[in-house]
Design a protein around this motif. Structure first.
Motif, PDB file in Angstrom:
ATOM      1  N   ALA A  29      -7.509   2.832  -4.870  1.00  0.00           N
ATOM      2  CA  ALA A  29      -6.320   2.251  -5.483  1.00  0.00           C
ATOM      3  C   ALA A  29      -5.770   3.176  -6.552  1.00  0.00           C
ATOM      4  O   ALA A  29      -6.495   4.011  -7.101  1.00  0.00           O
ATOM      5  N   MET A  63       0.845  -1.198   0.000  1.00  0.00           N
ATOM      6  CA  MET A  63       0.000   0.000   0.000  1.00  0.00           C
ATOM      7  C   MET A  63       0.879   1.246   0.000  1.00  0.00           C
ATOM      8  O   MET A  63       1.883   1.305   0.694  1.00  0.00           O
ATOM      9  N   GLY A  74      -3.568   4.697   1.106  1.00  0.00           N
ATOM     10  CA  GLY A  74      -4.167   4.741   2.430  1.00  0.00           C
ATOM     11  C   GLY A  74      -3.638   5.863   3.302  1.00  0.00           C
ATOM     12  O   GLY A  74      -2.671   6.553   2.960  1.00  0.00           O
ATOM     13  N   GLN A 118      -1.249  -0.226  -6.413  1.00  0.00           N
ATOM     14  CA  GLN A 118      -1.412  -0.531  -4.994  1.00  0.00           C
ATOM     15  C   GLN A 118      -2.669   0.156  -4.484  1.00  0.00           C
ATOM     16  O   GLN A 118      -3.166   1.106  -5.098  1.00  0.00           O
ATOM     17  N   GLU A 119      -3.143  -0.308  -3.341  1.00  0.00           N
ATOM     18  CA  GLU A 119      -4.097   0.498  -2.593  1.00  0.00           C
ATOM     19  C   GLU A 119      -3.367   1.750  -2.102  1.00  0.00           C
ATOM     20  O   GLU A 119      -2.146   1.747  -1.937  1.00  0.00           O
ATOM     21  N   PRO A 127      -7.714   2.125   4.156  1.00  0.00           N
ATOM     22  CA  PRO A 127      -7.634   2.089   2.691  1.00  0.00           C
ATOM     23  C   PRO A 127      -8.560   3.124   2.070  1.00  0.00           C
ATOM     24  O   PRO A 127      -9.680   3.341   2.545  1.00  0.00           O
TER      25      PRO A 127
END
Length: 297
Positions: free
Chosen positions: A291, A1, A277, A274-275, A288
């Protein structure tokens, strides 16, 4: 992330029961968040000291409840690459829980501002960046501060005006930014016909929307042809392309495959997704927030 963990003026204080407790500068807001499906004890004092609370309606939408919150205020963010040039963002609570900024996007601002800065182009030949569905200009300001010439496109006149005010507040009033109120697809089609090229492209498309003539945008159906179309605007020596998605159906792997299929076969380079966050102070967890898919040469 990828985590936006360099904020000083913004903080997710806590999360519980479908809501997040946030500090925006000197003010605390409570807003709904569909990712917060847990119901943990609300121990942080901010839950009782909030300045604004967005209550979601079971019929859709919702409304704000305010407690000594100004109509408008500002927060700042300093990019790692530009420690002496903070960006300033005007905030105000408006329709459907928004404040005019998505703080998690700072993770992406850091990435592409570094790529732009590393190019070290002369002022008469800056990196050209296209920002589509550009909202209130967070990405536009980050790119311009790093030295890029930016074309900022959004279909909402109000959002473009807001972005211009953010630029003025950030000392970027004279920066080479083109401000355009336009339908993004139609603009891209015209730019292709004109032979225009860009060294970087950023897009932050909505999950669902309607064009000025009733055209329906549904990201699951529209993003693939739109990406293929927009990729035609990348220059021969383009630096990057970024796609953001808040739609849960578009997982990072989907973004990665899609961008890789369009760009890597033709250009090489590297695709990652990626996510993104935000850190949560009370729990130490990461919330989260959608993306992102990135390609760089």
């Amino acid at each position: 992330m990828w985590i936006a963990d360099r904020w000083k003026d913004y903080e997710v204080l806590d999360t519980s029961a479908g809501e997040k407790l946030e500090r925006w500068g000197d003010y605390i807001l409570v807003r709904p968040d569909p990712q917060v499906i847990w119901s943990t004890p609300r121990l942080h004092a901010g839950w009782k000291q909030k300045n604004g609370h967005y209550h979601r309606s079971s019929k859709g939408g919702g409304q704000w409840e305010f407690f000594h919150l100004p109509d408008e205020w500002s927060i700042r963010y300093t990019l790692k690459e530009l420690p002496n040039r903070p960006l300033t963002f005007r905030l105000k609570p408006f329709s459907f829980k928004h404040t005019g900024l998505f703080p998690e996007q700072a993770a992406n601002w850091e990435w592409f501002s570094r790529l732009i800065k590393q190019e070290n182009r002369p002022k008469d030949r800056p990196v050209k960046v296209l920002n589509l569905f550009a909202y209130t200009g967070g990405a536009t300001l980050a790119a311009a501060a790093a030295g890029a010439a930016v074309t900022h496109v959004d279909a909402s006149k109000g959002m473009v005006s807001w972005a211009r005010e953010n630029a003025l507040s950030s000392g970027l009033g004279e920066a080479p930014i083109r401000w355009l109120v336009d339908d993004c697809t139609k603009f891209v089609e015209r730019e292709i016909r004109r032979g225009s090229k860009y060294d970087g492209i950023i897009m932050d498309p909505p999950s669902y929307g309607r064009g000025p003539k009733g055209e329906i945008w549904k990201i699951e159906d529209s993003i693939w042809p739109f990406l293929n179309l927009t990729a035609k605007l990348l220059s021969e020596d383009a630096l990057f392309l970024l796609i953001n998605s808040y739609t849960t159906g578009l997982q990072p792997a989907v973004l990665s495959y899609m961008i890789g299929a369009v760009l890597e076969k033709q250009r090489g380079g590297r695709t990652q997704a990626q996510e993104i966050g935000l850190p949560v102070t009370e729990s130490g967890l990461i919330l989260p927030c959608g993306a992102s898919g990135r390609w760089e040469k």
